[in-house]
Design an enzyme around this catalytic site. Structure first.
Site, PDB file in Angstrom:
ATOM      1  CG  ASP A  67      34.613  34.125  45.669  1.00  0.00           C
ATOM      2  OD1 ASP A  67      33.206  34.303  45.978  1.00  0.00           O
ATOM      3  OD2 ASP A  67      35.071  33.115  44.976  1.00  0.00           O
ATOM      4  CG  ASP A 211      31.660  31.733  41.046  1.00  0.00           C
ATOM      5  OD1 ASP A 211      32.815  31.941  40.369  1.00  0.00           O
ATOM      6  OD2 ASP A 211      31.657  31.775  42.292  1.00  0.00           O
TER       7      ASP A 211
END
Length: 315
Positions: A67, A211
């Site tokens: 992603d 992240d």
């Protein structure tokens, strides 16, 4: 300096949010655009933006989850058809170069411009006339980096009346003085920049963290930043799952911002489980820890000017 979000979702695209991508618009600083992460369909998102692919000269990838990178091969290929023939510098974790090489080899794709791939480690990874960029590994389930962009000091304001009083004619000598250079007049007189300008001004600091779970590395990267962009995949109700999968809650992101003494926090990478109607409560949960918090949506554009952050384009 502007920041435009092209994708603010987590994991996979949803009707409300595409996968991760944002553009740092440095048109006023160095006439470049820098892309951070390039999730699936990033080039489609660009079609709904005023950003031109050919203006993107540097790309920074936080980590190699799909992603955040599955839009990269397509974007780099399409850029050439859209007038982008200038070289691109690509920064990211080890393995990025090999992945791209295999992808292009197997698909028979040729890039008519030079792609310089830099696989990063902790420390200074880029220095230009205007900027320094640092990388630091944060805490995720695979190697993931945050980036700190520091603008170098800016020239002070030219005191034009004072310069003219010293005999400086209108024209290029004034520009040199403004840029911090001393000049010599035709009569041999020296005019010193420090005497006809105000003090130099600090540049902005922007930190982009993809992240990560809460970690000290994030706090270090964000120290006294004007803007911190930080993932906030979940609310505290999902805190255990967030930690297990190497993600942050909106409270985690706000805690980093508070501990790092940043001025403004923008959170993104929002799980698709949260509907638009839930965003008021989502925002409130983080703002209870750090008040200067904004939740990004796709196509939102923020502007940092004179230390103040404002939203100049909403979804």
């Amino acid at each position: 300096m502007d920041i435009e979000f092209l994708g603010t979702g987590a994991g996979m695209p949803s009707k409300q949010r595409n996968t991760s991508a944002l553009v740092l618009d440095l048109t006023d600083e160095n006439r470049e655009n820098w892309l951070f992460d390039c999730g699936e369909a990033t080039q489609h998102q660009l079609l709904h933006s005023a950003i031109k692919p050919k203006k993107i000269t540097k790309i920074f990838i936080t980590h190699l989850h799909g992603d955040h990178i599955f839009g990269l091969p397509g974007f780099l290929s399409s850029r050439a058809f859209l007038g982008g023939d200038e070289p691109v510098d690509l920064y990211g974790p080890a393995g990025l170069k090999e992945w791209l090489q295999h992808t292009y080899q197997l698909t028979g794709t040729y890039l008519p411009y030079k792609l310089n791939v830099h696989e990063v480690t902790d420390g200074l990874i880029l220095e230009t006339d205007e900027f320094k960029v640092y990388a630091k590994e944060v805490k995720h389930v695979i190697k993931s980096y945050g980036y700190r962009i520091e603008q170098k000091e800016l020239p002070g304001t030219l005191l034009i009346d004072k310069a003219i009083e010293q005999g400086v004619p209108k024209g290029p000598l004034l520009q040199k003085l403004k840029a911090g250079q001393d000049v010599e007049l035709d009569n041999g007189q020296m005019v010193y920049s420090k005497d006809v300008t105000t003090e130099r001004k600090p540049g902005f600091v922007l930190t982009v963290i993809g992240d990560t779970s809460y970690c000290e590395a994030s706090v270090e990267l964000a120290q006294h930043a004007d803007v911190l962009i930080h993932e906030a995949t979940f609310t505290q109700a999902y805190a255990e799952g967030a930690k297990e999968f190497g993600h942050s809650t909106v409270v985690d992101a706000a805690t980093v911002a508070k501990e790092a003494c940043v001025k403004h926090l923008i959170v993104n990478h929002i799980s698709s489980r949260f509907m638009p109607s839930e965003m008021v409560d989502f925002h409130a949960e983080g703002a209870a820890v750090f008040a200067a918090l904004s939740v990004a949506d796709d196509f939102m554009r923020f502007r940092l000017k004179n230390g103040e952050l404002s939203c100049v384009k909403k979804q």
